[in-house]
Design a protein around this motif. Sequence first.
Motif, PDB file in Angstrom:
ATOM      1  N   ALA A  76      14.255   1.595  -5.631  1.00 54.83           N
ATOM      2  CA  ALA A  76      13.845   1.705  -4.223  1.00 54.83           C
ATOM      3  C   ALA A  76      12.379   2.088  -4.048  1.00 54.83           C
ATOM      4  O   ALA A  76      11.713   1.573  -3.155  1.00 54.83           O
ATOM      5  N   PHE A  77      11.877   2.983  -4.875  1.00 55.89           N
ATOM      6  CA  PHE A  77      10.534   3.502  -4.654  1.00 55.89           C
ATOM      7  C   PHE A  77       9.477   2.954  -5.616  1.00 55.89           C
ATOM      8  O   PHE A  77       8.298   2.966  -5.304  1.00 55.89           O
ATOM      9  N   PHE A  78       9.907   2.492  -6.798  1.00 56.03           N
ATOM     10  CA  PHE A  78       8.940   1.997  -7.776  1.00 56.03           C
ATOM     11  C   PHE A  78       9.054   0.496  -8.024  1.00 56.03           C
ATOM     12  O   PHE A  78       8.347  -0.049  -8.863  1.00 56.03           O
ATOM     13  N   GLY A  79       9.969  -0.169  -7.313  1.00 52.58           N
ATOM     14  CA  GLY A  79      10.091  -1.622  -7.404  1.00 52.58           C
ATOM     15  C   GLY A  79      10.579  -2.151  -8.741  1.00 52.58           C
ATOM     16  O   GLY A  79      10.343  -3.314  -9.069  1.00 52.58           O
ATOM     17  N   LEU A  80      11.266  -1.318  -9.513  1.00 56.43           N
ATOM     18  CA  LEU A  80      11.794  -1.754 -10.804  1.00 56.43           C
ATOM     19  C   LEU A  80      12.841  -2.844 -10.585  1.00 56.43           C
ATOM     20  O   LEU A  80      13.649  -2.757  -9.660  1.00 56.43           O
ATOM     21  N   ASN A  81      12.817  -3.863 -11.419  1.00 57.05           N
ATOM     22  CA  ASN A  81      13.818  -4.921 -11.354  1.00 57.05           C
ATOM     23  C   ASN A  81      15.199  -4.285 -11.530  1.00 57.05           C
ATOM     24  O   ASN A  81      15.427  -3.530 -12.472  1.00 57.05           O
ATOM     25  N   SER A  82      16.133  -4.592 -10.641  1.00 51.83           N
ATOM     26  CA  SER A  82      17.441  -3.937 -10.656  1.00 51.83           C
ATOM     27  C   SER A  82      18.262  -4.269 -11.899  1.00 51.83           C
ATOM     28  O   SER A  82      19.220  -3.565 -12.213  1.00 51.83           O
ATOM     29  N   LEU A  83      17.892  -5.303 -12.644  1.00 49.66           N
ATOM     30  CA  LEU A  83      18.617  -5.615 -13.873  1.00 49.66           C
ATOM     31  C   LEU A  83      18.381  -4.561 -14.953  1.00 49.66           C
ATOM     32  O   LEU A  83      19.238  -4.341 -15.806  1.00 49.66           O
ATOM     33  N   ILE A  84      17.235  -3.894 -14.898  1.00 51.25           N
ATOM     34  CA  ILE A  84      16.923  -2.887 -15.920  1.00 51.25           C
ATOM     35  C   ILE A  84      17.864  -1.680 -15.808  1.00 51.25           C
ATOM     36  O   ILE A  84      18.502  -1.311 -16.793  1.00 51.25           O
ATOM     37  N   PRO A  85      18.006  -1.049 -14.618  1.00 52.84           N
ATOM     38  CA  PRO A  85      18.976   0.051 -14.534  1.00 52.84           C
ATOM     39  C   PRO A  85      20.409  -0.411 -14.805  1.00 52.84           C
ATOM     40  O   PRO A  85      21.212   0.341 -15.356  1.00 52.84           O
ATOM     41  N   LEU A  86      20.717  -1.658 -14.450  1.00 51.78           N
ATOM     42  CA  LEU A  86      22.042  -2.193 -14.729  1.00 51.78           C
ATOM     43  C   LEU A  86      22.285  -2.252 -16.236  1.00 51.78           C
ATOM     44  O   LEU A  86      23.329  -1.816 -16.726  1.00 51.78           O
ATOM     45  N   ALA A  87      21.297  -2.744 -16.981  1.00 53.02           N
ATOM     46  CA  ALA A  87      21.414  -2.823 -18.438  1.00 53.02           C
ATOM     47  C   ALA A  87      21.473  -1.425 -19.059  1.00 53.02           C
ATOM     48  O   ALA A  87      22.263  -1.176 -19.976  1.00 53.02           O
ATOM     49  N   VAL A  88      20.650  -0.508 -18.563  1.00 48.69           N
ATOM     50  CA  VAL A  88      20.673   0.871 -19.077  1.00 48.69           C
ATOM     51  C   VAL A  88      22.026   1.511 -18.799  1.00 48.69           C
ATOM     52  O   VAL A  88      22.618   2.165 -19.673  1.00 48.69           O
ATOM     53  N   GLY A  89      22.552   1.323 -17.588  1.00 52.49           N
ATOM     54  CA  GLY A  89      23.865   1.872 -17.239  1.00 52.49           C
ATOM     55  C   GLY A  89      24.964   1.310 -18.123  1.00 52.49           C
ATOM     56  O   GLY A  89      25.853   2.030 -18.564  1.00 52.49           O
ATOM     57  N   LEU A  90      24.895   0.011 -18.401  1.00 48.80           N
ATOM     58  CA  LEU A  90      25.864  -0.616 -19.288  1.00 48.80           C
ATOM     59  C   LEU A  90      25.794  -0.001 -20.677  1.00 48.80           C
ATOM     60  O   LEU A  90      26.819   0.356 -21.269  1.00 48.80           O
ATOM     61  N   ALA A  91      24.576   0.162 -21.197  1.00 50.76           N
ATOM     62  CA  ALA A  91      24.398   0.739 -22.530  1.00 50.76           C
ATOM     63  C   ALA A  91      24.897   2.182 -22.588  1.00 50.76           C
ATOM     64  O   ALA A  91      25.624   2.561 -23.517  1.00 50.76           O
ATOM     65  N   VAL A  92      24.541   2.977 -21.601  1.00 50.05           N
ATOM     66  CA  VAL A  92      24.981   4.379 -21.576  1.00 50.05           C
ATOM     67  C   VAL A  92      26.503   4.450 -21.461  1.00 50.05           C
ATOM     68  O   VAL A  92      27.156   5.240 -22.149  1.00 50.05           O
TER      69      VAL A  92
END
Length: 187
Positions: free
Chosen positions: A155-171
Amino acid sequence: MAAMKPLGEIFISFFKIGALTFGGGYAMLPVLEYEVCKKRGWAEKQDLLDFFAMGQALPGIIAVNTAVFCGNKRAGFLGGLAAALGVICPSIIIITAIAAFMGAVMGSPIIDKLLFGMNIGVAALLVNAVVEMLKKTVMDITTALLAATAFVAVAFFGLNSLIPLAVGLAVGLIIKLRAKKPEGGGK
């Protein structure tokens, strides 16, 4: 002919969902939950959230992807097809009708007010969808921190939403694998 009945029910249910949902896949979630989980009992709420998450992760329209998963659970491949067709048909009909009358209504104060009101309704549905998803997915401090970090990054830094999705999947995979590891570190 009896095999067609479930397909017809699926098509009609998803046609209603498609007709009553404005604002895309996120706004669809409360309507979908009511129709599929509460009214029809075709899936559990957790199944629906899983279908929704997979629908987001895959290419394409979230509403159609989620409908395919729900219909497939109910009646296999043809159920998924019936759900997909049902959810897109209202949009096709509405867009065709709007296109036919677009020039006559553009800039109309009544249409502008209707669209403004619809936007408010969609915003309320989106807030409800987010709250319901948070209730089901944020289970501890780790998941709360992951959710908050992902929100701020996107929301605030414009990060591509696929990155947190991939990190969440890995975690999530790491947490599940650690939970299944036998005690004592045995082989």
